[in-house]
Design a protein around this motif. Structure first.
Motif, PDB file in Angstrom:
ATOM      1  N   ASN A 183      -9.867   3.812   6.615  1.00  0.00           N
ATOM      2  CA  ASN A 183      -8.770   2.815   6.192  1.00  0.00           C
ATOM      3  C   ASN A 183      -8.485   3.107   4.752  1.00  0.00           C
ATOM      4  OD1 ASN A 183      -9.009   1.060   8.502  1.00  0.00           O
ATOM      5  ND2 ASN A 183     -11.163   0.427   7.852  1.00  0.00           N
ATOM      6  N   ALA A 184      -8.135   4.391   4.565  1.00  0.00           N
ATOM      7  CA  ALA A 184      -7.788   5.027   3.078  1.00  0.00           C
ATOM      8  C   ALA A 184      -6.438   4.139   2.756  1.00  0.00           C
ATOM      9  CB  ALA A 184      -7.945   6.478   3.118  1.00  0.00           C
ATOM     10  N   THR A 185      -6.141   4.438   1.298  1.00  0.00           N
ATOM     11  CA  THR A 185      -4.951   3.839   1.023  1.00  0.00           C
ATOM     12  C   THR A 185      -4.366   5.083  -0.123  1.00  0.00           C
ATOM     13  OG1 THR A 185      -5.900   2.810  -1.257  1.00  0.00           O
ATOM     14  CG2 THR A 185      -5.928   1.619   0.934  1.00  0.00           C
ATOM     15  N   THR A 186      -2.958   4.935  -0.168  1.00  0.00           N
ATOM     16  CA  THR A 186      -2.280   5.609  -1.229  1.00  0.00           C
ATOM     17  C   THR A 186      -2.729   5.301  -2.530  1.00  0.00           C
ATOM     18  OG1 THR A 186      -0.542   4.020  -1.426  1.00  0.00           O
ATOM     19  CG2 THR A 186      -0.517   5.791   0.348  1.00  0.00           C
ATOM     20  N   GLN A 187      -2.264   6.281  -3.558  1.00  0.00           N
ATOM     21  CA  GLN A 187      -2.471   5.873  -4.754  1.00  0.00           C
ATOM     22  C   GLN A 187      -2.163   4.613  -5.429  1.00  0.00           C
ATOM     23  OE1 GLN A 187      -3.821   8.239  -7.233  1.00  0.00           O
ATOM     24  NE2 GLN A 187      -4.505   9.017  -5.244  1.00  0.00           N
ATOM     25  N   ASP A 188      -0.939   3.811  -4.737  1.00  0.00           N
ATOM     26  CA  ASP A 188      -0.595   2.509  -5.214  1.00  0.00           C
ATOM     27  C   ASP A 188      -1.368   1.545  -4.589  1.00  0.00           C
ATOM     28  OD1 ASP A 188       0.874   3.047  -2.999  1.00  0.00           O
ATOM     29  OD2 ASP A 188       2.782   2.862  -3.739  1.00  0.00           O
ATOM     30  N   GLY A 189      -2.244   1.927  -3.485  1.00  0.00           N
ATOM     31  CA  GLY A 189      -2.910   0.723  -2.808  1.00  0.00           C
ATOM     32  C   GLY A 189      -2.446   0.532  -1.522  1.00  0.00           C
ATOM     33  N   LYS A 190      -1.426   1.167  -0.840  1.00  0.00           N
ATOM     34  CA  LYS A 190      -1.104   0.783   0.402  1.00  0.00           C
ATOM     35  C   LYS A 190      -1.759   1.521   1.433  1.00  0.00           C
ATOM     36  CE  LYS A 190       3.636   0.180  -1.284  1.00  0.00           C
ATOM     37  NZ  LYS A 190       5.055   0.615  -1.201  1.00  0.00           N
ATOM     38  N   PRO A 191      -2.013   0.921   2.605  1.00  0.00           N
ATOM     39  CA  PRO A 191      -2.702   1.558   3.661  1.00  0.00           C
ATOM     40  C   PRO A 191      -2.146   2.623   4.215  1.00  0.00           C
ATOM     41  CG  PRO A 191      -2.621  -0.799   3.880  1.00  0.00           C
ATOM     42  CD  PRO A 191      -1.740  -0.449   3.183  1.00  0.00           C
ATOM     43  N   ILE A 192      -2.756   3.627   4.534  1.00  0.00           N
ATOM     44  CA  ILE A 192      -2.220   5.026   5.163  1.00  0.00           C
ATOM     45  C   ILE A 192      -2.157   4.636   6.678  1.00  0.00           C
ATOM     46  CG2 ILE A 192      -2.437   7.409   5.670  1.00  0.00           C
ATOM     47  CD1 ILE A 192      -4.117   7.447   3.153  1.00  0.00           C
ATOM     48  N   THR A 193      -0.916   4.688   7.214  1.00  0.00           N
ATOM     49  CA  THR A 193      -0.507   4.693   8.677  1.00  0.00           C
ATOM     50  C   THR A 193       0.303   5.757   9.010  1.00  0.00           C
ATOM     51  OG1 THR A 193       1.184   2.847   8.478  1.00  0.00           O
ATOM     52  CG2 THR A 193      -1.113   2.306   8.563  1.00  0.00           C
ATOM     53  N   ALA A 194       0.816   5.617  10.277  1.00  0.00           N
ATOM     54  CA  ALA A 194       1.874   6.495  10.747  1.00  0.00           C
ATOM     55  C   ALA A 194       3.232   6.272   9.946  1.00  0.00           C
ATOM     56  CB  ALA A 194       2.059   6.634  12.027  1.00  0.00           C
ATOM     57  N   ASN A 195       3.565   4.957   9.723  1.00  0.00           N
ATOM     58  CA  ASN A 195       4.569   4.529   8.805  1.00  0.00           C
ATOM     59  C   ASN A 195       4.702   4.507   7.397  1.00  0.00           C
ATOM     60  OD1 ASN A 195       6.130   4.254  11.230  1.00  0.00           O
ATOM     61  ND2 ASN A 195       4.985   2.222  11.633  1.00  0.00           N
ATOM     62  N   THR A 196       3.580   5.003   6.564  1.00  0.00           N
ATOM     63  CA  THR A 196       3.208   4.971   5.328  1.00  0.00           C
ATOM     64  C   THR A 196       4.288   6.149   4.727  1.00  0.00           C
ATOM     65  OG1 THR A 196       0.993   4.300   5.486  1.00  0.00           O
ATOM     66  CG2 THR A 196       1.994   5.315   3.333  1.00  0.00           C
ATOM     67  N   VAL A 197       4.981   5.683   3.627  1.00  0.00           N
ATOM     68  CA  VAL A 197       6.066   6.798   3.030  1.00  0.00           C
ATOM     69  C   VAL A 197       5.434   7.349   2.069  1.00  0.00           C
ATOM     70  CG1 VAL A 197       8.184   6.771   1.898  1.00  0.00           C
ATOM     71  CG2 VAL A 197       7.900   5.085   3.743  1.00  0.00           C
ATOM     72  N   TYR A 198       5.507   8.643   2.049  1.00  0.00           N
ATOM     73  CA  TYR A 198       5.194   9.660   0.919  1.00  0.00           C
ATOM     74  C   TYR A 198       6.266  10.403   0.259  1.00  0.00           C
ATOM     75  CZ  TYR A 198      -0.118   9.475   1.554  1.00  0.00           C
ATOM     76  OH  TYR A 198      -1.481   8.982   1.519  1.00  0.00           O
ATOM     77  N   ASP A 199       6.023  10.924  -0.694  1.00  0.00           N
ATOM     78  CA  ASP A 199       7.003  11.729  -1.478  1.00  0.00           C
ATOM     79  C   ASP A 199       6.788  13.366  -0.932  1.00  0.00           C
ATOM     80  OD1 ASP A 199       8.929  13.273  -2.956  1.00  0.00           O
ATOM     81  OD2 ASP A 199       7.966  12.563  -5.002  1.00  0.00           O
ATOM     82  N   GLY A 200       7.892  13.573  -0.105  1.00  0.00           N
ATOM     83  CA  GLY A 200       7.925  15.013   0.445  1.00  0.00           C
ATOM     84  C   GLY A 200       8.484  16.037  -0.549  1.00  0.00           C
ATOM     85  N   THR A 201       8.572  15.940  -1.729  1.00  0.00           N
ATOM     86  CA  THR A 201       9.004  16.995  -2.600  1.00  0.00           C
ATOM     87  C   THR A 201       8.289  18.180  -2.730  1.00  0.00           C
ATOM     88  OG1 THR A 201       9.976  15.437  -4.069  1.00  0.00           O
ATOM     89  CG2 THR A 201       9.887  17.543  -4.868  1.00  0.00           C
TER      90      THR A 201
END
Length: 796
Positions: free
Chosen positions: A443-461
C-alpha cells in the motif's frame, strides 16, 4: 565416662555411647593410661581406631577404575577382532556400482538413457609420477606409510553420522577407494565400520600402487568423467599420460566438490575455493619433498578447457537431464544431509528411474517455435553477430508448478551450459512488475502521499532525478531513445516501459521492500544491493527464475517453485519431491492487479505486434512484459495465459575471441556482447524475436481461456486511455502505447509540440533529422545515435 557424660553423649548423638574397650592387663601404668586416652580422643571412630572409609571410596578405588578401563578396552579389542574375522573383503562392484539412469517424459515415454559410464581404466605407470603424488598430497599425505585407516577421522565420521550431521570426515585414500569400489555412499555407522575393516585388510593384502590406481580410476571428477583418463580428456583434452603437475593438482582438487569446482561453471566463490585447494596441494608436495620449491614458484593455475556434452545427450536431452540431476541432488542434500559432492555421486549412474514433469508435445512445440522464429533465420556466413545469439526458455504450469517444457540451447553438444538456468544476464524491464507488486502489496504511496495504483500519475521525463523526501538520490535513468512522456499513468508507463517512472516508484516503495518482494516471488537476491539501479533489472536472473516469478503472479500470489522432477526411484529407494506450489507470498488482489496491468503491455504496449496482433491468438487473454538490457546484450519476453507461463530470453554471447564490445573493451569468447543486427535487423527488442517465439509456442498448445481476477484496476478490467508517443520505424501503429487523456507528453527541445491522443503515427509531427525514418532503426548506446540511452540502462 560418668553417667552424666553418657547422658550428654546420647543427647548429642541420638544413641547410647559405646562402652570403652578395656585393656587385658589388670593394672595400667601412667604411660599406658595416657596412650589409651590419646587413642580415645581421636576422631572418626568411637573406639578411637582408624576412620571408616566412605561407601564411594570403597566402590571407586584406583584399582577398580583401572580394572574397568582395561576391561572395557579388552572388550572393544575383542569386538573389533570379532568384526575383523567376520567381515571379508567382498568382490569388487560391477563397474564400480555404476548403472544407467533412465529419464522419462511425464507420460512414461523414455526421454534418455544415460548409462554409458565415461571411464577408461589406465595403469598407474601411464600416469606421471608427480601427477600421482598430487592426489596423495591432496587427500592423504601419510598414504605410503599408514595402515590404510585414519582412526581419528573415522571416529569423527561415526560421531557425525550418529549426530545426523551427514558429512563424513577424515578418510584415507584407501578408505575412499574401498568406499568407491567395494561399498557405497550410504551414511550409516555399519557402512563406516565395514569400511574400516575392509580398508585394513586391503592395505595388508594390496600394494599401495594398486590402491592408488584403483582410487584415481574409480573417483568421479565432474563433467560425467569417471577416472583420471576421462577427467584428463574432459578438462584438458589430453590423455592422462600427458598431464602436467599443475593440471594433475587441479584434477586432484576437484574430488572434494566436482560440480562446485568445475571452473567453467563455478561461481566466483567456487573459483576462489578451488584455487585455494590447488595451492594447498602443491604446497603439500613441496613440504613432503616431492616438488622443488623453485618449480612450485613458477607454476600458474591451469584454466581447464571448455566442456563437452556427454554422449547420448544431444539436442535438448542433455539440458533436461542436467537440471533433473541437480534438482534430485538438492533434494538428497536436504533429505539425507549429504554434501554437494556426496549428493552428486549418489545420483550419477546409480540406477535411478527419473520421471520428469515435461509434456512431450509441449516440449516439441517449444523446440519448433525456437527453430521457426529464431534459429532458422540465423545465417553466420552473412552476419557474424548471428553466431553470438543464444536462446533459453522455461515453460511452467502455474497451477501445479510443473516445468512442462524447457529450451536450453541449440544443442547440448554445441553449447554445454543451459541458457534456461544461467543467471549471468540482466532481466531488464521484465523486473518492473516486481516493483509494482511491491507497491500494491505494501500500500505504498508517492512522494506527495497518493496511493500507488494502475491509475496513479507519474512524471515520465527522461533522465529525471529520482527524489526521496525531496532530496535527489543521484539516479536519473534515461528512457528508451531518451524519450520524454510527461505526465503518464502507471498503466501506460508499464505499457511503454518508462524507466524514469519505475525508478521513482522503486524509491517510493523502498528498495528494501522491492528486493524483499523479489526474493519472496522466487528471485535469488543473495548478494544483491537494494539500490535504485535495480529498478532497471540490472541484476542477473535466469529464465527459470523469471518463470517462477511470473507463475506466482499467475497463481494469484501463491508461491510457485518450477520443478522438473516428478518422481525418482531405484531399487529399494524412492525420493519424495517437495510440492512445487507453496503458500501465499503476495495477496491475491496485488497479484491479480499486476496481471491486469500486464495485459495492457500485450494489448496496447511493446508486445502488441508480436503477441496481440498474432493471428494465432484467437481471443486468448494474455499478460506479459518485454525487456531489453543495456547495449542490447539480452532481450526477454515473459508472458502467460491463465494456464501457462513461459519465459523466453535471448542472450548475446561471443562465439569467438576478437573485436571490441559496447564498452570498447576487447571481446573474448563467452563474453556478453550485443545482439544488435542479428537476423538482419537492428536492435533486438523483447517485443521482437522473444515475443514471437512465445506466441508461436503458447498459442499452439493452450486453449482459449480468460483470467479470473480479483481486482478493480488495470487494463484487463478497465479501458486503457490512449497515448501517442514517438515511434521508431521498426514499430507499427498497433504498438503505440497510450496516455491518459488528462495529459500530453512533454517533448525534448528537439521534438515538436505534443500531438493529441487521437493521432496515429502517420500523423506524428515532424522530428529532428536524428529521429526521422530515414535514419533507419535505432542504434546502440555509445554509437552514432545520441538519443540512445546510456550504457548501463535497459531499453524497454
Amino acid at each position: 565416662m560418668g553417667r552424666a557424660d553418657e547422658r550428654r553423649a546420647r543427647q548429642r548423638g541420638g544413641h547410647r555411647a559405646a562402652p570403652k574397650r578395656r585393656r587385658s592387663t589388670p593394672a595400667a601404668g601412667p604411660a599406658d593410661t595416657g596412650s589409651a586416652g590419646n587413642r580415645s580422643a581421636g576422631t572418626g571412630s568411637p573406639a578411637g581406631g582408624k576412620p571408616a572409609k566412605s561407601l564411594i571410596r570403597r566402590m571407586f578405588t584406583w584399582k577398580k577404575i583401572l580394572g574397568a578401563f582395561f576391561g572395557t578396552c579388552l572388550l572393544i579389542i575383542a569386538a573389533f577382532i570379532g568384526l575383523y574375522l567376520y567381515v571379508d573383503v567382498p568382490e569388487g562392484n560391477p563397474a564400480a556400482q555404476q548403472q544407467s539412469n533412465v529419464y522419462k517424459f511425464s507420460d512414461g515415454t523414455v526421454l534418455a538413457r544415460d548409462g554409458k559410464v565415461n571411464r577408461e581404466i589406465v595403469d598407474l605407470s601411464k600416469v606421471p609420477r608427480k601427477v600421482q603424488l598430487t592426489f596423495v598430497a591432496a587427500e592423504n599425505k601419510s598414504f605410503y606409510h599408514d595402515s590404510g585407516v585414519d582412526f581419528k577421522g573415522t571416529a569423527r565420521g561415526i560421531l557425525n553420522t550418529l549426530a545426523g550431521k551427514g558429512k563424513q570426515g577424515g578418510s584415507t585414500i584407501t578408505q575412499q577407494y574401498v568406499k568407491n569400489f567395494y561399498l557405497n555412499q550410504d551414511q550409516t555407522v555399519s557402512r563406516k565400520l565395514k569400511e574400516l575393516v575392509i580398508s585394513l585388510k586391503v592395505d595388508r593384502e594390496t600394494s599401495k600402487d594398486d590402491i592408488l590406481a584403483g582410487y584415481i580410476n574409480t573417483s568421479y571428477y565432474g563433467r560425467n568423467a569417471y577416472g583420471i583418463q576421462a577427467a584428463a580428456q574432459a578438462y584438458y583434452h589430453r590423455d592422462a599420460k600427458d598431464l602436467t603437475v599443475e593440471q594433475g593438482a587441479y584434477l586432484a582438487s576437484l574430488l572434494q566438490a566436482p560440480s562446485q569446482y568445475d571452473w567453467s561453471a563455478a561461481t566466483e566463490t567456487g573459483k576462489r575455493l578451488v584455487k585455494a585447494r590447488w595451492n594447498y596441494v602443491l604446497d603439500n608436495m613441496v613440504e613432503e619433498g616431492w616438488l622443488p620449491k623453485a618449480d612450485r614458484d613458477g607454476m600458474t593455475f591451469p584454466v581447464p578447457k571448455e566442456p563437452k556434452g556427454a554422449p547420448g545427450l544431444d539436442g535438448q536431452k542433455g539440458y533436461l537431464v542436467e537440471l533433473a540431476n541437480q534438482q534430485l541432488e538438492r533434494q538428497l542434500m536436504t533429505q539425507d544431509g549429504l554434501s554437494p559432492g556426496q549428493a552428486e555421486n549418489a545420483v550419477m549412474y546409480k540406477g535411478w528411474t527419473i520421471t520428469l514433469n515435461v509434456d512431450r508435445k509441449k516440449q516439441a512445440a517449444l523446440e519448433k517455435a525456437v527453430k521457426t522464429e529464431l534459429t532458422s533465420k540465423l545465417d553466420t556466413k552473412k552476419r557474424k553477430v548471428d553466431a553470438d545469439v543464444q536462446a533459453g526458455a522455461v515453460s511452467v504450469d502455474p497451477r501445479t508448478g510443473k516445468i512442462v517444457a524447457l529450451y536450453g540451447g541449440q544443442d547440448y553438444y554445441k553449447h554445454y551450459f543451459s541458457n534456461a538456468t544461467r543467471t549471468d544476464y540482466q532481466p531488464a524491464s521484465t523486473f518492473k512488475p516486481v516493483i509494482l507488486a511491491a507497491a500494491l502489496e505494501d500500500n505504498a504511496t508517492t512522494q506527495d502521499g497518493k496511493p500507488i495504483t494502475a491509475n496513479t500519475v507519474y512524471d515520465g521525463t527522461s533522465r529525471r532525478q529520482v527524489l526521496d523526501q525531496g532530496a535527489k538520490v543521484g539516479f536519473a535513468p534515461p528512457n528508451e531513445d531518451d524519450h520524454n512522456y510527461g505526465k503518464i499513468t502507471v498503466q501506460n508507463a508499464m505499457n511503454a516501459s518508462v524507466n524514469s517512472v519505475f525508478a521513482q516508484m522503486g524509491v517510493d516503495v523502498g528498495m528494501d521492500n522491492v528486493m524483499g518482494t523479489a526474493k519472496k516471488l522466487g528471485m535469488d537476491t543473495k548478494g544483491m544491493q537494494a539500490v535504485p539501479a535495480q529498478t532497471l533489472g540490472s541484476m542477473g536472473a535466469s529464465p527459470l527464475q523469471m518463470a517462477g516469478i511470473y507463475a506466482t503472479l499467475a497463481n494469484h500470489g501463491d508461491k510457485v517453485t518450477p520443478t522438473l522432477v516428478k518422481s525418482a526411484e531405484k531399487t529399494g529407494r524412492s525420493v519424495h519431491m517437495p510440492d512445487p506450489v507453496g503458500g501465499s507470498v503476495l495477496s491475491r488482489t496485488a497479484a491479480d492487479s499486476v496481471t491486469s496491468v500486464l495485459t495492457g503491455v500485450v494489448d496496447d504496449g511493446t508486445a502488441k505486434t508480436s503477441v496481440a496482433s498474432n493471428p494465432l491468438r484467437n481471443g486468448r487473454q494474455v499478460a506479459g512484459k518485454t525487456g531489453t538490457s543495456d547495449c542490447n546484450r539480452s532481450a526477454w519476453f515473459n508472458g502467460y495465459t491463465p494456464g501457462l507461463v513461459t519465459s523466453v530470453g535471448l542472450f548475446g554471447e561471443a562465439a569467438k575471441t576478437g573485436g571490441t564490445g559496447c564498452d570498447d573493451q576487447p571481446v573474448k569468447k563467452g563474453d556478453h556482447v550485443t545482439l544488435k543486427g542479428a537476423m538482419g535487423g537492428g536492435r533486438v527488442n523483447g517485443g521482437g524475436p522473444p515475443a514471437r517465439i512465445w506466441a508461436a509456442y503458447t498459442f499452439g498448445v493452450t486453449d482459449k481461456t480468460r483470467f479470473d481476477l480479483n481486482t478493480t484496476q488495470g487494463a484487463a478490467v478497465a479501458p486503457t486511455p490512449t497515448l501517442s508517443w514517438s515511434q521508431t520505424p521498426s514499430q507499427t501503429p498497433s504498438q503505440t502505447p497510450s496516455q491518459t487523456p488528462s495529459g500530453t507528453p512533454s517533448r525534448s527541445p528537439s521534438q515538436t509540440p505534443s500531438q493529441t491522443p487521437s493521432q496515429t503515427p502517420s500523423q506524428t509531427p515532424s522530428q529532428t533529422p536524428s529521429q526521422t525514418p530515414s535514419t533507419g532503426p535505432p542504434t546502440e548506446p555509445g554509437t552514432e545515435d545520441p538519443l540512445d540511452p546510456n550504457d548501463g540502462f535497459d531499453l524497454h
